[in-house]
Scaffold this motif. Structure first.
Motif, PDB file in Angstrom:
ATOM      1  N   UNK A  86      -6.936   4.341  -9.569  1.00 19.56           N
ATOM      2  CA  UNK A  86      -7.596   3.334 -10.018  1.00 19.56           C
ATOM      3  C   UNK A  86      -6.698   2.368 -10.831  1.00 19.56           C
ATOM      4  N   UNK A  87      -5.828   2.270 -10.554  1.00 19.20           N
ATOM      5  CA  UNK A  87      -5.394   0.376 -10.947  1.00 19.20           C
ATOM      6  C   UNK A  87      -5.465  -0.145 -10.166  1.00 19.20           C
ATOM      7  N   UNK A  88      -4.959   0.440  -8.388  1.00 24.36           N
ATOM      8  CA  UNK A  88      -4.278   0.056  -7.267  1.00 24.36           C
ATOM      9  C   UNK A  88      -6.144  -0.654  -7.049  1.00 24.36           C
ATOM     10  N   UNK A  89      -7.052   0.090  -7.616  1.00 23.80           N
ATOM     11  CA  UNK A  89      -8.166  -0.832  -7.353  1.00 23.80           C
ATOM     12  C   UNK A  89      -8.445  -1.653  -7.758  1.00 23.80           C
ATOM     13  N   UNK A  90      -8.256  -1.430  -9.096  1.00 27.15           N
ATOM     14  CA  UNK A  90      -8.303  -2.919 -10.547  1.00 27.15           C
ATOM     15  C   UNK A  90      -7.983  -3.518 -10.068  1.00 27.15           C
ATOM     16  N   UNK A  92      -7.078  -4.531  -6.967  1.00 24.54           N
ATOM     17  CA  UNK A  92      -7.574  -5.109  -5.190  1.00 24.54           C
ATOM     18  C   UNK A  92      -8.392  -5.778  -6.274  1.00 24.54           C
ATOM     19  N   UNK A  93      -9.150  -5.437  -6.527  1.00 17.57           N
ATOM     20  CA  UNK A  93     -10.836  -5.942  -7.735  1.00 17.57           C
ATOM     21  C   UNK A  93     -10.771  -7.820  -8.271  1.00 17.57           C
ATOM     22  N   UNK A  94      -9.056  -7.017  -9.159  1.00 19.73           N
ATOM     23  CA  UNK A  94      -8.334  -8.805  -9.836  1.00 19.73           C
ATOM     24  C   UNK A  94      -9.283  -8.575 -11.227  1.00 19.73           C
ATOM     25  N   UNK A  95      -9.071  -6.719 -11.316  1.00 24.58           N
ATOM     26  CA  UNK A  95      -9.980  -6.839 -12.993  1.00 24.58           C
ATOM     27  C   UNK A  95      -9.018  -6.157 -13.959  1.00 24.58           C
ATOM     28  N   UNK A 143     -12.308   3.061 -17.272  1.00 28.80           N
ATOM     29  CA  UNK A 143     -13.159   3.080 -17.009  1.00 28.80           C
ATOM     30  C   UNK A 143     -14.406   1.961 -17.196  1.00 28.80           C
ATOM     31  N   UNK A 144     -14.048   1.393 -17.976  1.00 27.86           N
ATOM     32  CA  UNK A 144     -14.060   0.356 -18.623  1.00 27.86           C
ATOM     33  C   UNK A 144     -14.266  -0.978 -17.391  1.00 27.86           C
ATOM     34  N   UNK A 145     -13.564  -1.069 -17.261  1.00 25.23           N
ATOM     35  CA  UNK A 145     -12.316  -2.465 -16.453  1.00 25.23           C
ATOM     36  C   UNK A 145     -13.581  -1.988 -14.770  1.00 25.23           C
ATOM     37  N   UNK A 146     -13.449  -0.452 -14.566  1.00 26.16           N
ATOM     38  CA  UNK A 146     -14.695  -0.299 -13.224  1.00 26.16           C
ATOM     39  C   UNK A 146     -16.073  -0.005 -13.009  1.00 26.16           C
ATOM     40  N   UNK A 147     -16.267  -0.160 -14.774  1.00 31.08           N
ATOM     41  CA  UNK A 147     -17.968  -0.365 -14.759  1.00 31.08           C
ATOM     42  C   UNK A 147     -18.219  -2.150 -14.394  1.00 31.08           C
ATOM     43  N   UNK A 148     -17.056  -2.845 -14.752  1.00 23.83           N
ATOM     44  CA  UNK A 148     -17.522  -3.802 -14.956  1.00 23.83           C
ATOM     45  C   UNK A 148     -19.082  -4.193 -15.950  1.00 23.83           C
ATOM     46  N   UNK A 149     -18.977  -3.721 -16.109  1.00 20.98           N
ATOM     47  CA  UNK A 149     -20.847  -3.752 -17.571  1.00 20.98           C
ATOM     48  C   UNK A 149     -20.673  -4.475 -19.092  1.00 20.98           C
TER      49      UNK A 149
END
Length: 180
Positions: A86-90, A92-95, A143-149
């Motif tokens: 999850x952190x690698x993805x976040x 990558x998305x610069x979140x 979860x909050x960072x992934x949802x980005x909502x």
């Protein structure tokens, strides 16, 4: 029922791999007509389901005395894979803040190493409530960072950093008391 905790652990590993694939390769996995926001929702859903399996595999194993050597090794590994993915993805998305991620992951690897050393001394440094709170804040942040909502992901991330460091200090102190 006997293998259910291990099946849940294996499913968490598979979901961690799927999560990374979605976060890093969404554009090449789904058709162009699928809006990019679905990546965020789908990634958040996978992460939340995987996080729930973490609770249930431990609960079922303890409740029905279904613990195993496989579970002792692979349950924490699956947890680390999910958080790391999850952190690698976040990142990558610069979140997510790279320093926050570095601190959290460093603590995770440090405590894993500490547990191995403790095991060599025939000691078990069990998970404390602080470790459980740490996990909750990490899950909320991710979860909050992934949802980005919803707002609040960054705040939860820094709370998770603080609780992560504090629980790491707690584990370290328990380790040193256990081996003396």
């Amino acid at each position: 029922m006997k293998h259910l905790p291990n099946i849940l652990t294996i499913s968490r590993i598979i979901m961690a791999i799927l999560l990374v694939a979605i976060l890093l390769h969404w554009e090449s996995i789904v058709p162009d007509w699928v809006h990019i926001s679905w990546r965020d929702y789908f990634a958040c859903l996978i992460f939340c389901i995987a996080s729930i399996t973490d609770f249930f595999d431990g609960y079922i194993a303890r409740r029905f005395n279904l613990g195993s050597a496989f579970g002792e090794v692979f349950d924490p590994l699956a947890d680390k894979m999910l958080i790391l993915g999850a952190f690698i993805g976040l990142l990558h998305l610069e979140r997510a803040n790279a320093w926050a991620v570095f601190i959290i992951l460093s603590r995770e690897f440090y405590i894993t190493g500490l547990r191995v050393v403790a095991a060599n001394f025939k000691q078990n440094v069990a998970a404390s409530n602080l470790g459980k709170y740490k996990t909750v804040f990490q899950i909320l942040a991710i979860a909050f960072l992934l949802a980005n909502f919803f707002p609040g992901g960054t705040l939860f991330l820094w709370i998770a950093v603080f609780v992560t460091l504090y629980s790491g200090l707690d584990y370290t102190l328990k380790y040193y008391k256990a081996i003396k």
